[in-house]
Scaffold this active site. Structure first.
Site, PDB file in Angstrom:
ATOM      1  CG  PHE A  25     148.815  24.962 142.758  1.00 55.91           C
ATOM      2  CD1 PHE A  25     149.420  25.153 143.991  1.00 55.91           C
ATOM      3  CD2 PHE A  25     147.871  23.960 142.638  1.00 55.91           C
ATOM      4  CE1 PHE A  25     149.075  24.369 145.079  1.00 55.91           C
ATOM      5  CE2 PHE A  25     147.520  23.170 143.718  1.00 55.91           C
ATOM      6  CZ  PHE A  25     148.118  23.383 144.936  1.00 55.91           C
ATOM      7  CD  GLU A  44     142.924  37.380 148.525  1.00 59.23           C
ATOM      8  OE1 GLU A  44     142.678  36.218 148.940  1.00 59.23           O
ATOM      9  OE2 GLU A  44     142.259  37.935 147.634  1.00 59.23           O
ATOM     10  CG  HIS A  63     139.502  26.687 145.166  1.00 60.20           C
ATOM     11  ND1 HIS A  63     139.383  27.230 143.903  1.00 60.20           N
ATOM     12  CD2 HIS A  63     140.773  26.972 145.576  1.00 60.20           C
ATOM     13  CE1 HIS A  63     140.528  27.802 143.568  1.00 60.20           C
ATOM     14  NE2 HIS A  63     141.382  27.664 144.569  1.00 60.20           N
ATOM     15  CB  CYS A 120     143.449  28.710 141.465  1.00 59.74           C
ATOM     16  SG  CYS A 120     143.882  27.081 142.086  1.00 59.74           S
ATOM     17  CG  HIS A 133     142.455  33.230 145.409  1.00 61.36           C
ATOM     18  ND1 HIS A 133     141.783  32.694 144.337  1.00 61.36           N
ATOM     19  CD2 HIS A 133     143.394  32.299 145.751  1.00 61.36           C
ATOM     20  CE1 HIS A 133     142.283  31.503 144.035  1.00 61.36           C
ATOM     21  NE2 HIS A 133     143.262  31.234 144.889  1.00 61.36           N
ATOM     22  CE  LYS A 177     138.674  30.274 145.385  1.00 61.70           C
ATOM     23  NZ  LYS A 177     138.806  31.702 145.063  1.00 61.70           N
TER      24      LYS A 177
END
Lengths: 431, 424
Positions: B410, B323, B351, B172, B312, B346
């Protein structure tokens, strides 16, 4: 030599898990003696006579490699990543244990990896088979097949991610610095090397690990290569990968992992680490399917690299060519070499007949072998070359050539039009 | 000599629109691309919401581009369309006229057609010989026949770009890494311009099954198309999307020489690894902290100069909390985090996985250019642990001189970009 002594990037650690085994020694030994490391093709899911030989990492080694991966991480780890983890262990050990004094945050990691389809093709086929109904796929049955009948690996996505190698190595060896995961094949290896050098040169990292890993032993990948006519029918058994030979009829594919530890010269000296080879610079071309030959463009770039280094190609000590044994690739390489060195007697060799095409591990293995050539003052032959496709080029054949070299050039092609070159120097040039 | 790096062209393809102006307008108005969704022919798939690109609109919009009409994966098609838009947006008929131009793009897992897998089936079970004998039936637009470097190669081929072609796969964080590497390459003078960004489409059965087995996408139907709710108490997983974002980055010298429109400056990039877990971020966001600190240092920007963060913000329980903690650590001095605006695109885009960083970077560019911050929509019930100003539900007009754009992936991979307003 143009390198400022303390700015140069050097390789201080080498590790590999290849069809020849673990480490430099078995690879060098096979290269020198001209013994290909191919074995009869096997895959528990694939039964075929169309692919007689393959560059397999020995099964016993794969088991050893998996043991190196911490137990809790094994479920995320395809075999080639396990090989990469083992190769890194070797490289770090070779780099002198004081590498671990470098703070985790200053350890850069740059990986190159192939696409992976191995994890899902047959498992999905199985799960789909049991869940397919007249009106479509019943997902509940599919899930049942996936989870309970082991039809689909629950960590499928993780295993298939092309940053799998990067993720596992960062976890196992505590690398938390600048990073990049590049795809795929030889071009990715050069991208990883270039970015690692950049990171070290500009102070983003104090040590950088470059890792290439992958396998072609996957149903759909093999199907594609067979369909494209890349694979040799192996009429000459293990000696069928005939780099630069007029009688070549295709390549043999392989698998494995290679890891290099890179440092600034000054850092290596401070740690007391041995420098195996100096990375003198590298160039690559973009993909250009429309061009009949890619050699003029890469030749221009290589000449530019030599100019920057105050060198001329005719004075090169050796060329370690790719030599895939695929007609277009070898023809491009021959055209490049001829245009670079003309009739100059620069010895040219290739590792491919010994281990096959290694995807992104290939360029890194070639760097390791050039460092060994510098060290051993010897250039191994192109094992299977009998009728050279070029009269001009000084291919090394019929035995090892004893000679002392200070510079070497590795060449790299890929199946998708990429062309790259890496200039390497003997560490002695820095003293 | 170090070169400043400017954004001079942008293109976005996603569920919210097929060009950056439409997408930006949608973001500012709080419009969501998330909708009810299911695989054709697949019953009872547990994931019920996604943010897909509308195929009819896409086909109509890009019917005039012949290179998009040949078989290719969805993600490649989206990426090529976004690249075409970015290059046109930059006012370039021939991008190769800029001299040394390279490509750096991030992408994820290849699209795999389940019908291709079925070719391997025989009554005795899967067989390679069966697959091989039916090889001509393989879907030519499926990832099985396209490699993971196809996007970069296709862009380079289409526009005859001979510079470096770099294909990243950092999950990502892929597009953000690609933008960051492109930025570095221009800054050190390797190239004059870079086509950077990412494209991805995970809305295929194999990838979605894999993601579902990991528990990553939300399976809830509690909130309907308001399912994607970053930083909300009731967030339950990400909502998958597809699309692409491409930016043209150009050196100051190149941009000025051709009198290009300059949207903003990319001023810094930081990357890091968590080295914590494959499937979860560090609970304190340690890796994210490193990435943000490195990006700020790279840009020569002090934390208190930053006024906005494009987070994110995946709407997963783990990411949004870690975050938040990471932001509070990086901007701890004088509790500057209390003055930050943190927005999560998002919530509206879903996403885009490996591509996500690109449209989010474009939104960040537009925030500093226009002084508008898109909202985080669906933020209805505050999570006490997520206590920053997330610009809930309504866009805000506010001058933004410096902003960050975060992407985390990831495997514990992190990237952060610093975007600075361009003052002519």
């Amino acid at each position: 030599m143009n390198h400022k002594k303390n700015d140069a990037i050097v390789v201080t650690g080498l590790g590999m898990v290849l069809p020849t085994g673990v480490g430099m020694e078995p690879l060098w030994s096979a290269f020198v003696s001209g013994k290909p490391a191919f074995s009869p093709y096997h895959n528990e899911r694939i039964k075929t006579s169309l692919i007689p030989f393959f560059g397999h990492v020995p099964q016993s080694l794969l088991a050893d490699a998996r043991q190196i991966v911490p137990h809790k991480l094994r479920r995320f780890t395809p075999d080639y990543t396990a090989c990469a983890v083992l190769a890194v262990k070797e490289a770090l050990a070779d780099a002198n244990s004081s590498w671990s004094d470098v703070p985790e945050e200053r350890r850069g990691l740059y990986t190159s990896q192939s696409d992976s389809t191995a994890c899902d093709v047959f498992s999905f086929a199985h799960a789909l088979d049991v869940s397919y109904q007249a009106n479509g796929i019943d997902f509940q049955k599919f899930t049942q097949a996936a989870l309970h009948a082991r039809g689909v690996d629950p960590f499928l996505v993780i295993k298939n991610l092309s940053n799998n190698v990067l993720a596992l190595i960062s976890l196992v060896y505590r690398f938390r610095g600048d990073c990049g995961a590049f795809v795929h094949d030889e071009s990715a290896a050069l991208s990883a090397l270039q970015r690692a050098c950049f990171s070290l040169s500009h102070g983003y990292s104090d040590i950088a690990l470059v890792v290439g890993a992958g396998t072609y032993n996957e149903a759909l990948v093999l199907t594609e290569h067979y369909k494209l006519g890349h694979l040799s029918p192996c009429h000459q058994g293990k000696n069928s990968l005939r780099s630069f030979d007029l009688e070549q009829d295709g390549t043999l594919l392989g698998e494995g992992a290679v890891a290099l530890v890179l440092e600034r010269t000054e850092s290596a000296k401070c740690r007391g680490a041995k420098s195996h080879v100096v990375l003198g610079g590298m160039v690559s071309t973009a993909f250009d399917y429309r061009a009949k030959t890619r050699s003029p463009l890469i030749a221009k770039k290589v000449l530019s690299l030599f100019n920057q280094e105050g060198m001329i190609p005719q004075n090169l000590g050796l060329i370690c060519a790719d030599g895939k044994g695929v007609a277009q690739n070898d023809a491009d390489e021959i055209a490049l070499i001829e245009s670079l060195i003309g009739d100059a007697p620069v010895p040219v060799t290739s590792l491919r007949p010994i281990v096959g095409v290694l995807s992104s591990a290939g360029p890194l293995a070639d760097i390791a072998m050039v460092s060994a050539m510098f060290e051993e003052k010897a250039i191994p032959p192109i094992a299977t070359l009998r009728n050279p496709a070029s009269e001009k080029i000084d291919f090394v054949r019929e035995g090892v050539r004893q000679t002392s070299c200070e510079t070497g050039l590795t060449l790299h092609t890929s199946f998708n039009g990429f062309f790259g070159a890496i200039l390497l120097k003997h560490p002695g040039v820095l003293s | 000599m170090s070169q400043r790096v400017f954004v001079t062209g942008m293109g976005v393809i996603c569920g919210l629109g097929l060009d950056w102006k439409t997408v930006w307008s949608g973001l500012l108005s709080g419009r969501s691309a998330v909708k009810k969704w299911q695989f054709p022919g697949v019953q009872n798939f547990p994931v019920q919401y996604a943010a897909p690109v509308d195929d009819c609109s896409f086909a109509n919009r890009f019917s005039g581009l012949p290179f998009l009409q040949k078989p290719m994966e969805r993600r490649i098609r989206f990426g090529m369309a976004a690249a075409a838009e970015a290059i046109a947006d930059a006012g370039l008929d021939d991008i190769s006229s800029l001299g040394r131009v390279g490509v750096a793009v991030g992408s994820g897992v290849p699209d795999r057609d389940p019908d291709d897998f079925m070719l391997a089936l025989t009554e005795q079970g899967p067989s390679w010989d069966a697959l091989f004998s039916k090889r001509d039936q393989l879907n030519p637009g499926s990832g099985l026949t396209w490699t993971n470097d196809a996007l970069g190669a296709s862009i380079a081929e289409q526009y005859q770009l001979r510079g470096p072609v770099i294909n990243l796969s950092t999950a990502c964080a892929g597009a953000a890494h690609a933008i960051g590497l492109g930025f570095r390459m221009i800054r050190r003078g390797e190239v004059n311009a870079m086509v950077v960004g990412g494209a991805d489409s995970v809305l295929n059965l194999p990838t979605m099954v894999g993601l579902h087995l990991l528990g990553a996408p939300s399976t809830s139907d509690q909130f309907g198309d308001r399912l994607c709710r970053p930083f909300d108490r009731d967030r339950s997983g990400f909502v998958a999307a597809e699309g692409a974002g491409i930016l043209l980055l150009e050196s100051e010298k190149s941009a000025h020489a051709r009198n290009a429109t300059i949207y903003a400056e990319v001023a810094g990039f930081g990357s890091s690894m968590d080295a914590y877990k494959i499937t979860a971020p560090h609970p304190n966001g340690n890796g994210a902290v490193l990435a943000m600190q490195r990006a700020l240092k790279d840009a020569g920007v002090l934390p208190d100069a930053v006024s906005c963060i494009n987070a994110h913000g995946t709407s997963t329980p783990l990411n949004d909390l870690s975050e938040t903690l990471a932001i509070k650590t990086v901007f701890a001095e004088n509790r500057h985090y209390q003055h930050l605006r943190v927005t999560a695109n998002k919530s509206m885009l879903g996403h885009l996985i490996a591509a996500a960083g690109a449209p989010e970077c474009i939104a960040t560019v537009l925030s500093v250019r226009e002084g508008m911050i898109p909202p985080t929509i669906n933020l209805e019930n505050n999570d006490p642990a997520c206590d920053l100003d997330y610009v809930p539900n309504l866009a805000r007009r506010e001058s933004v001189a410096v902003a960050l754009s975060n992407s985390f992936g990831f495997g514990g991979l992190n990237a952060s970009l610093v975007v600075r307003r361009y003052e002519s």
